[in-house]
Design a protein around this motif. Structure first.
Motif, PDB file in Angstrom:
ATOM      1  N   ASP A  95      -0.624   7.871  -0.162  1.00 13.97           N
ATOM      2  CA  ASP A  95      -0.258   9.374  -1.091  1.00 13.97           C
ATOM      3  C   ASP A  95      -1.565   9.939  -1.684  1.00 13.97           C
ATOM      4  O   ASP A  95      -2.205   9.379  -2.564  1.00 13.97           O
ATOM      5  N   ASP A  96      -1.787  11.127  -0.992  1.00 11.10           N
ATOM      6  CA  ASP A  96      -3.038  11.662  -1.483  1.00 11.10           C
ATOM      7  C   ASP A  96      -2.950  12.086  -2.806  1.00 11.10           C
ATOM      8  O   ASP A  96      -3.833  12.352  -3.759  1.00 11.10           O
ATOM      9  N   ASP A  97      -1.528  12.592  -3.107  1.00  7.81           N
ATOM     10  CA  ASP A  97      -1.665  12.945  -4.508  1.00  7.81           C
ATOM     11  C   ASP A  97      -1.473  12.234  -5.611  1.00  7.81           C
ATOM     12  O   ASP A  97      -1.547  12.244  -6.933  1.00  7.81           O
ATOM     13  N   ASN A  98      -1.474  10.792  -5.203  1.00 14.02           N
ATOM     14  CA  ASN A  98      -1.408   9.586  -6.271  1.00 14.02           C
ATOM     15  C   ASN A  98      -0.465   9.583  -7.278  1.00 14.02           C
ATOM     16  O   ASN A  98      -0.674   9.188  -8.543  1.00 14.02           O
ATOM     17  N   LYS A  99       0.574  10.044  -6.957  1.00 17.11           N
ATOM     18  CA  LYS A  99       1.766  10.177  -7.979  1.00 17.11           C
ATOM     19  C   LYS A  99       2.763   9.168  -7.888  1.00 17.11           C
ATOM     20  O   LYS A  99       3.365   8.557  -8.848  1.00 17.11           O
ATOM     21  N   TYR A 112       0.780  -1.112   0.028  1.00 12.83           N
ATOM     22  CA  TYR A 112       0.050   0.019   0.156  1.00 12.83           C
ATOM     23  C   TYR A 112       0.832   1.104   0.026  1.00 12.83           C
ATOM     24  O   TYR A 112       1.813   1.336   0.725  1.00 12.83           O
ATOM     25  N   THR A 130      -1.289  -0.600  -4.499  1.00 17.07           N
ATOM     26  CA  THR A 130      -2.527  -0.097  -4.104  1.00 17.07           C
ATOM     27  C   THR A 130      -2.206   1.397  -3.591  1.00 17.07           C
ATOM     28  O   THR A 130      -1.691   1.665  -2.549  1.00 17.07           O
ATOM     29  N   SER A 131      -2.860   2.362  -4.251  1.00 17.00           N
ATOM     30  CA  SER A 131      -2.750   3.817  -3.606  1.00 17.00           C
ATOM     31  C   SER A 131      -3.794   3.749  -2.771  1.00 17.00           C
ATOM     32  O   SER A 131      -4.998   3.669  -2.773  1.00 17.00           O
ATOM     33  N   ARG A 168      -5.537   6.760   0.053  1.00 13.22           N
ATOM     34  CA  ARG A 168      -5.469   8.105   0.517  1.00 13.22           C
ATOM     35  C   ARG A 168      -5.537   8.221   2.403  1.00 13.22           C
ATOM     36  O   ARG A 168      -5.693   7.304   2.816  1.00 13.22           O
ATOM     37  N   ILE A 175       2.507   6.071  -7.132  1.00 13.19           N
ATOM     38  CA  ILE A 175       2.366   4.883  -7.384  1.00 13.19           C
ATOM     39  C   ILE A 175       2.607   4.466  -8.761  1.00 13.19           C
ATOM     40  O   ILE A 175       2.979   3.286  -9.130  1.00 13.19           O
ATOM     41  N   THR A 176       2.569   5.383  -9.574  1.00 18.26           N
ATOM     42  CA  THR A 176       2.989   5.364 -11.009  1.00 18.26           C
ATOM     43  C   THR A 176       4.423   5.024 -11.199  1.00 18.26           C
ATOM     44  O   THR A 176       4.600   4.159 -12.098  1.00 18.26           O
TER      45      THR A 176
END
Length: 309
Positions: A9-13, A6, A31-32, A34, A15-16
């Motif tokens: 990361d609220d920005d979801n950057k 897991y 898995t991202s 929040r 994980i990419t």
């Protein structure tokens, strides 16, 4: 086996980038998550948690502390990625039992192998009993194989509790867990004080334990375990049950039945240098001899030597 990781990361950057590192390794699932969903994520007990410090809406110390205070994730590895150059800040995070604080910009290869190594270590650790901290079946098999391959004499002690189900039914699973941990301590203490070389204690599961000792002093070890167990197990019963020497538990029909207080049975297999070819043969004899021990009233031990019991 799929390893769930897991990434908070609220920005979801983040994980990419990490997914690209592992794009050819299907056993890793990223898995991202929040920050406000962390409680839901923790219920799944991931293999690893990665936190992007600048991408969270919660103060990092509180977030790490929240993870560590969750009973199921008390040993889940944590990596924090952050921009802080301050040593004191990084140390304050590591003091919360966080495994790594990696300063950005992050070297891709360093992060890649850090993730892989932590997941591997966690996979190994989770094969250890979370209740007793003792090695499980994988390590038990490895230890027996090691002795067989060395062609050295050793003994395998198979230990389990008698009338443990009735104790669990009457006193509850929490008390039952305390009884299991008590049993593990008794076994460990007596194996270690025997000064047996290359000694090993494992937790098969439930109320089943195993000990492997070199040499021939296993009979005294059995006597010491039984003596200490019988003296101290009384403390886990109510004064009333301890005084009368049995417990009363309702069966499925609602009829009260009487069961003796919990005792311990030990089946010992004496494995000389050439007796067994593999662990399966030892296990078969061990099951038989432990069964015989359990047919006796109270705590007991039975030894199986070559051509005799």
């Amino acid at each position: 086996m799929v390893q769930e990781i897991y990434i908070i990361d609220d920005d979801n950057k983040l994980i990419t980038d990490i997914k690209k590192m592992f794009e050819n390794e299907k056993e890793y699932k990223f898995t991202s998550v929040r920050t406000h969903d962390i409680d839901i994520a923790l219920k799944n007990i991931p293999s690893l948690i990665i936190i992007n410090e600048e991408g969270t809406s919660k103060e990092i110390l509180k977030l790490c502390n929240q993870i560590r205070e969750d009973e199921d994730n008390s040993i889940t590895p944590i990596i924090v990625l952050g921009e802080s150059p301050e040593k004191e800040h990084r140390i304050s995070i590591l003091k919360l039992d966080v495994e790594y604080y990696i300063v950005k910009p992050v070297d891709r290869d360093y992060l890649y192998y850090t993730i892989k190594n932590l997941v591997r270590l966690m996979y190994m650790n989770r094969r250890v009993s979370p209740l007793t901290g003792l090695p499980g079946n994988v390590q038990i098999q490895t230890e027996m194989k090691k002795h067989i391959l060395k062609k050295e004499r050793f003994a395998v002690l198979y230990l389990d509790l008698d009338n443990f189900k009735s104790y669990n039914d009457l006193y509850g699973f929490t008390k039952g867990d305390e009884m299991i941990k008590f049993t593990a301590r008794i076994i460990l203490q007596n194996i270690h004080k025997s000064n047996a070389e290359s000694s090993f204690v494992g937790h098969i599961g439930g109320d089943d334990f195993i000990a492997i000792v070199s040499g021939t002093d296993y009979e005294q070890i059995c006597k010491d375990i039984i003596k200490e167990f019988d003296e101290k197990v009384i403390e886990y019963f109510s004064k009333e049950d301890a005084k009368r020497g049995y417990v009363e538990v309702a069966n499925r029909r609602g009829i009260m039945e009487q069961f003796p207080l919990t005792s311990i049975s030990i089946g010992v297999v004496d494995a000389d240098e050439t007796r067994f070819k593999n662990t399966l043969e030892i296990g078969e004899v061990g099951a038989q001899v432990k069964h015989l021990a359990k047919t006796m009233m109270g705590s007991s031990y039975i030894i199986n030597r070559r051509n005799e019991i």
